[in-house]
Write an enzyme that holds these catalytic residues in place. Structure first.
Site, PDB file in Angstrom:
ATOM      1  N   HIS A 177       0.860  -1.196   0.000  1.00 24.21           N
ATOM      2  CA  HIS A 177       0.000   0.000   0.000  1.00 24.21           C
ATOM      3  C   HIS A 177       0.896   1.245   0.000  1.00 24.21           C
ATOM      4  O   HIS A 177       1.981   1.243   0.583  1.00 24.21           O
ATOM      5  CB  HIS A 177      -0.908  -0.015   1.237  1.00 24.21           C
ATOM      6  CG  HIS A 177      -1.981   1.027   1.191  1.00 24.21           C
ATOM      7  ND1 HIS A 177      -1.735   2.346   1.497  1.00 24.21           N
ATOM      8  CD2 HIS A 177      -3.291   0.951   0.860  1.00 24.21           C
ATOM      9  CE1 HIS A 177      -2.869   3.032   1.343  1.00 24.21           C
ATOM     10  NE2 HIS A 177      -3.820   2.210   0.964  1.00 24.21           N
TER      11      HIS A 177
ATOM     12  N   GLU B  24      -3.555   2.287  -7.563  1.00 26.89           N
ATOM     13  CA  GLU B  24      -3.884   3.345  -6.609  1.00 26.89           C
ATOM     14  C   GLU B  24      -2.938   4.529  -6.821  1.00 26.89           C
ATOM     15  O   GLU B  24      -1.844   4.570  -6.240  1.00 26.89           O
ATOM     16  CB  GLU B  24      -3.714   2.834  -5.176  1.00 26.89           C
ATOM     17  CG  GLU B  24      -4.609   1.679  -4.827  1.00 26.89           C
ATOM     18  CD  GLU B  24      -5.050   1.751  -3.367  1.00 26.89           C
ATOM     19  OE1 GLU B  24      -6.255   1.840  -3.124  1.00 26.89           O
ATOM     20  OE2 GLU B  24      -4.178   1.763  -2.486  1.00 26.89           O
TER      21      GLU B  24
HETATM   22  C1  PEP Z   1      -6.799   3.084   0.252  1.00 22.48           C
HETATM   23  O1  PEP Z   1      -6.719   3.016   1.468  1.00 22.48           O
HETATM   24  O2  PEP Z   1      -6.238   2.242  -0.437  1.00 22.48           O
HETATM   25  C2  PEP Z   1      -7.573   4.169  -0.363  1.00 22.48           C
HETATM   26  C3  PEP Z   1      -7.741   4.149  -1.670  1.00 22.48           C
HETATM   27  O3  PEP Z   1      -8.067   5.132   0.462  1.00 22.48           O
HETATM   28  P1  PEP Z   1      -9.200   6.237   0.090  1.00 22.48           P
HETATM   29  O4  PEP Z   1     -10.343   5.483  -0.544  1.00 22.48           O
HETATM   30  O5  PEP Z   1      -9.569   6.854   1.403  1.00 22.48           O
HETATM   31  O6  PEP Z   1      -8.567   7.200  -0.850  1.00 22.48           O
END
Ligand code: PEP
Length: 265
Positions: free
Chosen positions: A94, A166
């Site tokens: 992450h 992400e």
């Molecule tokens: C995450 O924790 O991977 C994330 C995408 O957080 P958020 O949805 O709060 O941006």
């Protein structure tokens, strides 16, 4: 046919009784369905009690992290071996682990191998920072992260893994996810296409077709159907919004509605 997957990452929120209450509320609202898989990633503290409470017809559990050695003198760490009976999935790499805790490519590679060795399906997070994107380095960053993290895995292991795109600049700080910037569908399409192509080129057609790829970054119910329309997107890794049972339920219902309308035809 890849099954839609929605993962709630509770990050470092909720003590054990708050986590239990949130699970209770979600279990009340969300019926068991076979066509969408829902995974909850509470803190390490809550994994054991929630593993007893959870209705496995509705939810599976994930860890947010674990250490890659199986056991030994590593004060403060919990290994994948220790949690293998509690979780089905583990989030690996992450951006908060990479950027706040300085996890490097080598560590993430070791964690991917440790998860697989312990029969836990890894959810590998990849994504560029704002600076990387501004510098035109998005694909290079994705390439380097994928190349390293997947290098110890077989095609079969990659095929059963999950990759979450992400973009770091789209991840909220947890409290302001409704106001935070979300990536544009065309940006997600480009990155997800790149990820799937990488997997196909290195691990073959079958792995490229079967690996599930999620979007993560300030997900709210309103974006669900538009993002599921994006070629190659199979669901969401949800942070902030997964802490609110109503909003998380709305995200899941939006995915069901999308599915009922025919999904990706
Ligand atoms: C995450 O924790 O991977 C994330 C995408 O957080 P958020 O949805 O709060 O941006």
């Amino acid at each position: 046919m890849r099954k839609i997957l929605i993962v709630g990452n509770w990050k470092m929120h909720l003590n054990a009784s708050q986590a239990s209450l949130l699970l209770h509320r979600l279990q009340e609202r969300i019926p068991g369905r076979r066509d969408i898989e829902i995974v909850l990633a509470p803190s390490m503290l809550s994994l054991q009690p929630l593993s007893v409470q959870v209705d496995r017809r509705k939810f599976r559990l994930a860890s947010q992290n674990a250490y890659w050695r199986d056991e030994g003198p590593f004060t403060g760490e919990v290994s994948f071996t220790m949690i293998r009976d509690l979780v089905s999935y583990a989030i690996v790499g992450h951006s908060e682990r990479r950027h706040v805790f300085n996890e490097d490519l080598e560590t993430i590679k070791n964690k991917m191998a440790a998860a697989v060795r312990n029969e836990i399906m890894p959810i590998l997070c990849v994504g560029e920072t704002k600076q990387d994107r501004d510098d035109g380095e998005t694909k290079q960053v994705l390439h380097d992260q994928l190349m390293s993290a997947l290098s110890n895995l077989t095609a079969g292991e990659v095929q059963d893994s999950v990759i979450a795109y992400e973009p770091v600049w789209a991840i909220s700080d947890g409290s302001n996810y409704t106001e935070h910037i979300v990536a544009k569908p065309h940006q997600v399409a480009e990155a997800v296409n790149y990820i799937r192509r990488y997997v196909t080129d290195v691990f073959g057609e079958k792995a490229g077709k079967q690996v599930r790829v999620l979007y993560g970054g300030s997900t709210v119910p309103e974006i669900v159907s538009g993002f599921l329309d994006v070629e190659g997107v199979d669901g969401f890794l949800v942070g902030g919004a997964s802490l609110n049972y109503q909003v998380f339920t709305d995200i899941i219902e939006a995915a069901w509605r999308w599915q009922r309308k025919g999904g990706k035809e």
